[in-house]
Design a protein around this motif. Structure first.
Motif, PDB file in Angstrom:
ATOM      1  N   HIS A 255      33.899  47.123  30.742  1.00  0.00           N
ATOM      2  CA  HIS A 255      34.918  48.051  30.232  1.00  0.00           C
ATOM      3  C   HIS A 255      36.207  48.008  31.043  1.00  0.00           C
ATOM      4  O   HIS A 255      36.739  49.033  31.475  1.00  0.00           O
ATOM      5  CB  HIS A 255      34.373  49.487  30.196  1.00  0.00           C
ATOM      6  N   LEU A 256      36.690  46.798  31.287  1.00  0.00           N
ATOM      7  CA  LEU A 256      37.975  46.658  31.964  1.00  0.00           C
ATOM      8  C   LEU A 256      39.090  47.017  30.988  1.00  0.00           C
ATOM      9  O   LEU A 256      39.115  46.517  29.854  1.00  0.00           O
ATOM     10  CB  LEU A 256      38.159  45.224  32.466  1.00  0.00           C
ATOM     11  N   PRO A 257      40.031  47.838  31.386  1.00  0.00           N
ATOM     12  CA  PRO A 257      41.110  48.222  30.465  1.00  0.00           C
ATOM     13  C   PRO A 257      41.985  47.029  30.097  1.00  0.00           C
ATOM     14  O   PRO A 257      42.569  46.382  30.973  1.00  0.00           O
ATOM     15  CB  PRO A 257      41.901  49.270  31.256  1.00  0.00           C
ATOM     16  N   GLY A 258      42.022  46.702  28.810  1.00  0.00           N
ATOM     17  CA  GLY A 258      42.902  45.644  28.342  1.00  0.00           C
ATOM     18  C   GLY A 258      42.409  44.237  28.582  1.00  0.00           C
ATOM     19  O   GLY A 258      43.115  43.271  28.262  1.00  0.00           O
ATOM     20  N   LEU A 259      41.203  44.060  29.130  1.00  0.00           N
ATOM     21  CA  LEU A 259      40.701  42.731  29.437  1.00  0.00           C
ATOM     22  C   LEU A 259      39.234  42.585  28.997  1.00  0.00           C
ATOM     23  O   LEU A 259      38.458  43.543  29.033  1.00  0.00           O
ATOM     24  CB  LEU A 259      40.785  42.429  30.937  1.00  0.00           C
ATOM     25  N   GLU A 260      38.879  41.367  28.606  1.00  0.00           N
ATOM     26  CA  GLU A 260      37.483  40.972  28.419  1.00  0.00           C
ATOM     27  C   GLU A 260      37.190  39.852  29.422  1.00  0.00           C
ATOM     28  O   GLU A 260      37.993  38.927  29.566  1.00  0.00           O
ATOM     29  CB  GLU A 260      37.227  40.424  27.009  1.00  0.00           C
ATOM     30  N   VAL A 261      36.079  39.948  30.098  1.00  0.00           N
ATOM     31  CA  VAL A 261      35.691  38.927  31.072  1.00  0.00           C
ATOM     32  C   VAL A 261      34.263  38.488  30.770  1.00  0.00           C
ATOM     33  O   VAL A 261      33.373  39.327  30.574  1.00  0.00           O
ATOM     34  CB  VAL A 261      35.789  39.451  32.521  1.00  0.00           C
ATOM     35  N   ALA A 262      34.057  37.182  30.708  1.00  0.00           N
ATOM     36  CA  ALA A 262      32.718  36.638  30.469  1.00  0.00           C
ATOM     37  C   ALA A 262      32.507  35.432  31.361  1.00  0.00           C
ATOM     38  O   ALA A 262      33.438  34.659  31.611  1.00  0.00           O
ATOM     39  CB  ALA A 262      32.554  36.244  28.998  1.00  0.00           C
ATOM     40  N   ALA A 263      31.289  35.264  31.851  1.00  0.00           N
ATOM     41  CA  ALA A 263      30.970  34.138  32.734  1.00  0.00           C
ATOM     42  C   ALA A 263      29.673  33.493  32.285  1.00  0.00           C
ATOM     43  O   ALA A 263      28.786  34.141  31.724  1.00  0.00           O
ATOM     44  CB  ALA A 263      30.856  34.592  34.175  1.00  0.00           C
TER      45      ALA A 263
ATOM     46  N   PRO B 148      45.985  44.473  34.555  1.00  0.00           N
ATOM     47  CA  PRO B 148      45.546  44.649  33.169  1.00  0.00           C
ATOM     48  C   PRO B 148      46.552  45.391  32.300  1.00  0.00           C
ATOM     49  O   PRO B 148      46.440  45.371  31.061  1.00  0.00           O
ATOM     50  CB  PRO B 148      44.247  45.454  33.321  1.00  0.00           C
ATOM     51  N   HIS B 149      47.540  46.025  32.902  1.00  0.00           N
ATOM     52  CA  HIS B 149      48.497  46.806  32.126  1.00  0.00           C
ATOM     53  C   HIS B 149      49.600  45.944  31.525  1.00  0.00           C
ATOM     54  O   HIS B 149      49.969  46.114  30.356  1.00  0.00           O
ATOM     55  CB  HIS B 149      49.107  47.911  33.009  1.00  0.00           C
ATOM     56  N   ASP B 150      50.128  45.019  32.306  1.00  0.00           N
ATOM     57  CA  ASP B 150      51.216  44.187  31.788  1.00  0.00           C
ATOM     58  C   ASP B 150      50.851  42.701  31.702  1.00  0.00           C
ATOM     59  O   ASP B 150      51.677  41.884  31.296  1.00  0.00           O
ATOM     60  CB  ASP B 150      52.482  44.369  32.641  1.00  0.00           C
TER      61      ASP B 150
END
Length: 415
Positions: free
Chosen positions: A196-204, A294-296
């Protein structure tokens, strides 16, 4: 002249057999070597190879060995009265020149249902596979369809090849144990990515090499910084063994600890390199590190001799980004790692990989980067999220025949 030619041919066959035993890398390869060469080398009609699993026999045989006999030996107790189990229990080879000798030593064999299938007479040699000075771990046997007497030369040759096979089996099993330990160690040290990162998706994604022999060096990490930025790193420690997995853990944990005090990725790599130099380690590691707001979507990145970064766009295009930085970590003292700053657009993604993903026997680095960049761009164009994009990249990399382990880290900006 004919006899001399035959002797030379036999010597060549023995040499090839020995070489194949020495170079076998897996138990499957060792089995294939034995079952395709053993009987022919000693002019036998069939061969069997048995391993001990929990006090019982696991038996494999070639086409010349009686099927009913192979089935009768399968799962046989090591305590059962038979030449195969006796050789393994005692560590002593069994030379059985004819049917009479067999019945004399194992009289209960006369009532066994498969005894008549061996013909009016037969012979067999059974030799235990025992690494030098150790308990036998199995045995191999050659059968003959008539009486056979072994010369001193044949007996010595069987003993020599048996020693080679036993040592090969020990080496293979030790290597397998080391691989399993390295795998467990590496998997334990790979982090759980933040959710639940604001504005980002992360996958590994991580996958060991296809042959199981190269493992231990690749890592990835992602964590929140005190200033709210997201730190991401991917790297490859030198070596493919338990020590490489341990060194990888040292580098990764050091970078995370330093990053908690230093806001700039270049400074993190500089201090990590200084630390490795003071430790006097004989290994090195390549690495890419990014900080993302993650904001800009502002990204600050640097690299320590690692493969380029891939930037995939929603329209399906991609860029290959050579980040500034410096040499691999742990080699050159007093190194400053320079940074670059750019913006990750909405609905675009960065793909960080280790070299196993983009290099292989049939794929150059440039071609591999182009392939993965194209796949990432197509994934975004198709509306896939970071998880599905990572799967697509790794699934495409596996069939290329890469021999190294592989790690992929995908960062997609959603807001």
């Amino acid at each position: 002249m004919v006899a001399l030619t035959a002797e030379r041919q036999r010597a060549d066959e023995v040499a090839e057999f020995s070489s194949a035993l020495i170079t076998a890398a897996t138990e499957q390869e060792l089995q294939q070597v034995v079952l395709t060469r053993f009987a022919a080398t000693f002019d036998g009609t069939g061969a069997v190879l048995a391993f001990v699993d929990d006090g019982r026999l696991r038996v494999l045989s070639d086409a010349g060995y009686p099927l009913t006999l192979a089935k009768a030996l399968q799962d046989l107790s090591l305590d059962a009265p038979s030449p195969l189990s006796h050789a393994i229990r005692t560590g002593k080879p069994q030379f059985i020149p004819n049917r009479r000798q067999y019945i004399r030593c194992w009289p209960q064999g006369v009532i066994l249902p498969w005894i008549d299938q061996l013909g009016a007479d037969f012979a067999a040699v059974v030799s235990p596979l025992s690494p030098l000075g150790e308990q036998p771990v199995g045995a191999w046997s050659v059968t003959y369809d008539s009486e056979h007497h072994w010369s001193p030369h044949e007996r010595a040759l069987i003993s020599t090849l048996t020693d080679l096979a036993g040592q090969a089996l020990k080496r293979i099993r030790l290597q397998k144990a080391r691989i399993e330990l390295a795998t467990a160690l590496q998997q334990a040290m790979l982090p759980t990515l933040p959710e639940h990162l604001p504005g980002l998706e992360v996958a590994a994604r991580y996958r060991p090499s296809q042959d199981g022999l190269d493992i231990g060096g690749d890592w990835y990490d992602a964590f929140a910084m005190p200033d709210g930025a997201i730190a991401l790193e991917i790297g490859d420690a030198q070596g493919h063994d338990v020590d490489a997995a341990a060194f990888m853990g040292q580098v990764s944990s050091s970078m995370r600890a330093i990053a908690a005090q230093e806001p700039d990725p270049g400074t993190v790599l500089t201090r990590t390199n200084d630390l490795l130099m003071t430790m006097g380690t004989a290994r090195f590691a390549s690495c890419t590190m990014l900080h993302i707001d993650p904001h800009d979507g502002q990204v600050t990145g640097t690299s320590a001799g690692h493969v380029p970064l891939l930037y995939a766009h929603k329209d399906g295009s991609h860029d290959i980004c050579e980040l500034p930085g410096g040499p691999v970590l742990g080699v050159v003292p007093d190194t400053d790692y320079h940074e670059v700053t750019f913006t990750l657009d909405r609905d675009s993604a960065l793909v960080m990989v280790t070299d196993g993903v983009v290099e292989g026997p049939s794929l150059t680095l440039d071609a591999g980067l182009e392939l993965i960049g194209t796949l990432a761009g197509e994934a975004l164009h198709d509306g896939l999220d970071a998880e599905a994009t990572a799967d697509r990249i790794l699934d495409a990399a596996v069939p290329v025949g890469h021999i190294d382990d592989m790690a992929v880290l995908v960062i997609r900006r959603t807001g």
